[in-house]
Design an enzyme around this catalytic site. Sequence first.
Site, PDB file in Angstrom:
ATOM      1  N   GLU A 238      -6.799  21.457   2.899  1.00 28.09           N
ATOM      2  CA  GLU A 238      -6.952  21.624   1.448  1.00 28.09           C
ATOM      3  C   GLU A 238      -8.464  21.703   1.213  1.00 28.09           C
ATOM      4  O   GLU A 238      -9.172  20.714   1.386  1.00 28.09           O
ATOM      5  CB  GLU A 238      -6.314  20.388   0.808  1.00 28.09           C
ATOM      6  N   CYS A 272     -11.294  19.630  -6.636  1.00 32.32           N
ATOM      7  CA  CYS A 272     -11.128  20.937  -5.984  1.00 32.32           C
ATOM      8  C   CYS A 272     -10.523  21.944  -6.943  1.00 32.32           C
ATOM      9  O   CYS A 272     -10.836  23.121  -6.892  1.00 32.32           O
ATOM     10  CB  CYS A 272     -10.308  20.797  -4.709  1.00 32.32           C
TER      11      CYS A 272
END
Length: 512
Positions: A238, A272
């Site tokens: 990720e 993110c």
Amino acid sequence: MTNPPTELASIDVKNPADGTVVGTIANHSSKQVAQMAANLRAAQGEWESIGPRGRADWLFKFQEWIYDNTNKIADVLQSETGKPRAEALTEPAVVTDLIGYWARQAEGFLTDGHPVQLGPMTIGKRLTTIYRPYPLVGVITPWNFPFTMPGIDVIPALAAGAAVLLKPSEVTPLSAAEFVRGWTEIGAPPVLGLATGDGKAGSAVIDCADYVQFTGSTATGRKVAVRCGERLIPYSLELGGKDPALVLSDADIERAANGVMWGGLFNAGQVCVSIERVYVEAPVYDEFLAKLTAKVKALRQGQDGRECKHDVGALATDAQRDIVQRHVRESVAAGARAVTGGKPASPGTFFEPTVLVDVDQTMTCITDETFGPTLPIIKVADEAEAIRLANDSIYGLSATVWSSNGERAERVARQLEVGAVNINDVMVNIFAYSLPMGGWKQSGIGARSGGAEGVRKYCRRQAITAPRIPTLSKEMLWYPVSQGTIDFAQTLLRAFAARGRRRVSLPKWLEW
Ligand code: ADP
């Protein structure tokens, strides 16, 4: 001759909001990490054998511990991140929520499967798929959500029956230490370990894990993938993002401004999936910008105690503040203008919430991941231009679309090159554990969550076939070979596999 640099035995942890040292952690050596891995492996068999229900009991006990210790956890989170109280309190809350989901669902997700396949080879067989956990999962986490990040990955891995070796960021390891302390304090089986230290400790974890879940920068993710490739172990990454928001001309501008502001500035933009680029259709550009700027100007920034007083906190490190400052400086030098914010704010690592205009697609604030409290706004002629510019990025994590026309919003969403799109909302997909959360392009490989896939990814699938009808002394294709049985087998296979008249094997002289 110079001596090689000696490894630091420990690392100081600082509060970035005021620079004070708030703790010290061990910088574990490869040997220490390997020993932890061996201990975890020794405990994993028992953990697997108690089954999903036995594991759910422990997960719910852990959830209770988090409820009882929320204030302490939030204190630790604030001390090592400089987050405001409100944001620190969301972290344990998210972990309790996801425990509720995985503890309840894992049993169903791990149930054996019995696929049906009608064909001459399988018709007399009972087909079974079972899920057996990877014995040891390595979870490597970054500094932005030091309690939630471990939760997102450790909980489903434990629910799957794996043992987990957690390696938090050396910048914010104290909240992860709380996480593991909680697991130990409830007396749970010793299947969760904590390896602390810098990138070397991270690579030591990869060297002894059977599966790696990594969250962090794209550059480090690439190194992790290389190491996992060398070891031939599976992994999921990720990574970074540069999420666009597309504000369409028929959007509810008040909600869009509120949502874009929160989506871009939550956790000081160190998410993110935070909004890092905003494309606004020309007819609503002025109204949107005026509302957004006024709202951002009114935000309160600073260091909280236990009371929720501030909206935006500090950046996690000096280095991160410097990146944000550089992106703003380079963009301004290229012609951008800060209508609010634009500078660091002392003391500590604060950076003013910033709205940038007169921005174009080539500026650093649009091309590079900033991971800070900046919202660069670009005016676009129409929906097609918004989509084209949104897709013009090496990243593809997620995006938001703002429109009061549901059909139009979904049509736009389906054209975006990203792993998730939130319509008229931000980040909500993260809390939808039944949806996959995975980045496209350089934003990742694999996915987190995703319902059944969220626990099954931590398992190896085993296939079992067994006869379900009495067996003969030999199968048709076993030795010795004969023309007759081969012809018969081919006719049979064709009858099942082909379509139309091709199902029937005709004699040669009748074929056309
Ligand atoms: P950031 O925290 O800035 O996103 P990284 O992506 O480098 O930075 O760090 C994410 C996590 O990866 C941290 O826990 C860090 O210690 C760890 N890490 C750094 N380098 C490596 C590496 N080579 N192998 C494994 N883990 C690493």
